[in-house]
Design an enzyme around this catalytic site. Sequence first.
Site, mmCIF file in Angstrom:
data_model
loop_
_atom_site.group_PDB
_atom_site.id
_atom_site.type_symbol
_atom_site.label_atom_id
_atom_site.label_comp_id
_atom_site.label_asym_id
_atom_site.label_seq_id
_atom_site.Cartn_x
_atom_site.Cartn_y
_atom_site.Cartn_z
ATOM 1 C CD GLU A 60 -6.542 -2.126 -40.585
ATOM 2 O OE1 GLU A 60 -6.781 -3.281 -40.975
ATOM 3 O OE2 GLU A 60 -6.319 -1.195 -41.369
ATOM 4 C CB CYS A 85 3.801 -9.133 -37.776
ATOM 5 S SG CYS A 85 4.243 -10.794 -37.230
ATOM 6 N N GLY A 104 -0.226 -9.155 -36.093
ATOM 7 C CA GLY A 104 0.829 -9.521 -35.148
ATOM 8 C C GLY A 104 0.873 -10.969 -34.741
ATOM 9 C CB CYS A 129 -10.433 -11.060 -36.233
ATOM 10 S SG CYS A 129 -8.830 -11.499 -36.863
ATOM 11 C CB SER A 162 -3.947 -17.833 -35.174
ATOM 12 O OG SER A 162 -3.217 -18.144 -36.334
ATOM 13 C CG HIS A 220 1.444 -20.883 -43.944
ATOM 14 N ND1 HIS A 220 0.081 -20.887 -43.824
ATOM 15 C CD2 HIS A 220 1.887 -19.889 -43.111
ATOM 16 C CE1 HIS A 220 -0.284 -19.948 -42.980
ATOM 17 N NE2 HIS A 220 0.781 -19.334 -42.526
ATOM 18 C CB CYS A 267 4.222 -14.256 -43.487
ATOM 19 S SG CYS A 267 4.455 -15.149 -41.942
ATOM 20 C CB CYS A 281 1.039 -11.753 -43.954
ATOM 21 S SG CYS A 281 0.281 -10.887 -42.572
ATOM 22 C CB CYS A 311 -6.814 -14.260 -42.895
ATOM 23 S SG CYS A 311 -7.612 -15.037 -41.527
HETATM 24 N N1 SAH Z 1 0.590 -14.217 -36.573
HETATM 25 C C1 SAH Z 1 -0.369 -15.211 -36.373
HETATM 26 C C2 SAH Z 1 -1.777 -14.696 -36.260
HETATM 27 C C3 SAH Z 1 -2.207 -13.627 -37.216
HETATM 28 S S1 SAH Z 1 -2.312 -14.085 -38.896
HETATM 29 C C4 SAH Z 1 -0.270 -16.286 -37.439
HETATM 30 O O1 SAH Z 1 0.421 -16.074 -38.433
HETATM 31 O O2 SAH Z 1 -0.848 -17.340 -37.252
HETATM 32 C C5 SAH Z 1 -3.788 -15.070 -38.920
HETATM 33 C C6 SAH Z 1 -3.884 -16.024 -40.098
HETATM 34 O O3 SAH Z 1 -3.986 -15.310 -41.329
HETATM 35 C C7 SAH Z 1 -2.659 -16.910 -40.232
HETATM 36 O O4 SAH Z 1 -3.004 -18.253 -40.419
HETATM 37 C C8 SAH Z 1 -2.019 -16.344 -41.469
HETATM 38 O O5 SAH Z 1 -1.224 -17.263 -42.119
HETATM 39 C C9 SAH Z 1 -3.207 -15.949 -42.301
HETATM 40 N N2 SAH Z 1 -2.850 -15.059 -43.411
HETATM 41 C C10 SAH Z 1 -1.846 -14.167 -43.502
HETATM 42 N N3 SAH Z 1 -1.850 -13.546 -44.708
HETATM 43 C C11 SAH Z 1 -2.872 -14.065 -45.411
HETATM 44 C C12 SAH Z 1 -3.418 -13.829 -46.706
HETATM 45 N N4 SAH Z 1 -2.902 -12.921 -47.523
HETATM 46 N N5 SAH Z 1 -4.500 -14.559 -47.076
HETATM 47 C C13 SAH Z 1 -5.061 -15.469 -46.262
HETATM 48 N N6 SAH Z 1 -4.610 -15.719 -45.010
HETATM 49 C C14 SAH Z 1 -3.527 -15.035 -44.585
HETATM 50 FE FE1 SF4 Z 2 2.950 -12.041 -38.690
HETATM 51 FE FE2 SF4 Z 2 1.015 -13.906 -38.821
HETATM 52 FE FE3 SF4 Z 2 1.295 -12.043 -40.781
HETATM 53 FE FE4 SF4 Z 2 3.127 -13.956 -40.527
HETATM 54 S S1 SF4 Z 2 0.950 -14.234 -41.036
HETATM 55 S S2 SF4 Z 2 3.551 -11.765 -40.817
HETATM 56 S S3 SF4 Z 2 3.192 -14.220 -38.326
HETATM 57 S S4 SF4 Z 2 0.733 -11.663 -38.664
#
Ligand code: SAH
Ligand code: SF4
Length: 354
Positions: free
Chosen positions: A92, A119, A169, A112, A201, A226, A123, A126, A342
Amino acid sequence: MKDLYRLFPEEMEQLVLDMGYPRYRADQILLPLYYKFPKNIDDIPQLPKKLREELTTNGYVIGSAKETYRVVSDDGDTTKLLLNLENNTSVETVLMQYSPSKIGGHPRSTICVSTQIGCAMGCVFCATGQMGFETNLKAEHIVSQVIHFAELLEQRGEHVTNLVFMGMGEPMANYDEMIRAIRILTHDRGFGLGQRHITISTIGIPSGIDKLAEENLQIGLAISLHAPNNELRKKLIPTASSHSVEEIIDAGRRYYKKTGRRVTFEYVMMAGINDSSKIATQLATLLHGNGSHVNLIPINPTAGDFLRPSEERISEFEQILSNAGVNCTVRVEKGTEISAACGQLRTDMTNFSK
Ligand code: SAH
Ligand code: SF4
């Protein structure tokens, strides 16, 4: 299959020279690739038929990533594409448009991009992390995400202004392909985007951040923090144990020192988890005085049961940071209703029906 979107301009030149053609033929491929968006080698009529045939015989193709689904948000500002890659895998990618009336200054069209399918960081908040890791994207697949939107924008007389590596990712876990894509996208004989218009990021991998600082690129860095302490951070990012919060912040400091680019710390806010005043004070103490910037991201809905803090909680948290002299903004999310914001990217078809 070898995708021409994978090649650096210098490699394109070598390719045509090796095939016995003059150097200028490389630019006759590069210019259309980045400005006309051909779908097949035969869509470049200025190339001699024989060269087109030889490229095809040698296994070269254009654009191995194909758009299979498209969904647009109600306000028309966010577009999400599902691209099908070789081996029937999909990724995506999202376009977010900001009009000057909403942000002041110039209109922005930010893409984006994703660097992996799934990934491995896991997290808990996510959707990509909850899919698990599937595969690394090739540079051509990262470039193709930009090209698909560049073509879509060109049809409206617009163009790509910014790129954020905030899709699916962890960019640092696919370092070489990510950097190859960036070098192609910023090359003046490639896509030609300004380095300063790109932000990576990362979840915070110090060795990757140090390596990036040495690339001599003027790109922005965002670190997903975070939590201000290791105990809480480990609960949110199960794989975070190898690097402490302090090590990650130090790596950010080194990046700033080396590149002069300010580092942003991203902070996904989850009600009752990391949004208390006590935690805000801890975060302020940690980041105070190092010129960094905090971007608060109220959590977007995913399958997990985390909730957004109230507006009051968010502004109180913001206030504590600001009062301590830590520069702070709250991210305005786009495209949540089409699961394009995000942390909402995953790849299954239900994601493409609202
Ligand atoms: N893996 C990298 C980049 C992709 S995620 C990273 O984690 O930085 C991009 C951003 O989206 C990150 O700051 C991540 O913490 C945030 N993110 C992930 N899940 C989210 C959610 N459910 N709501 C808001 N932001 C989120
Ligand atoms: Fe991966 Fe970024 Fe999602 Fe964490 S927030 S699982 S590092 S894509």
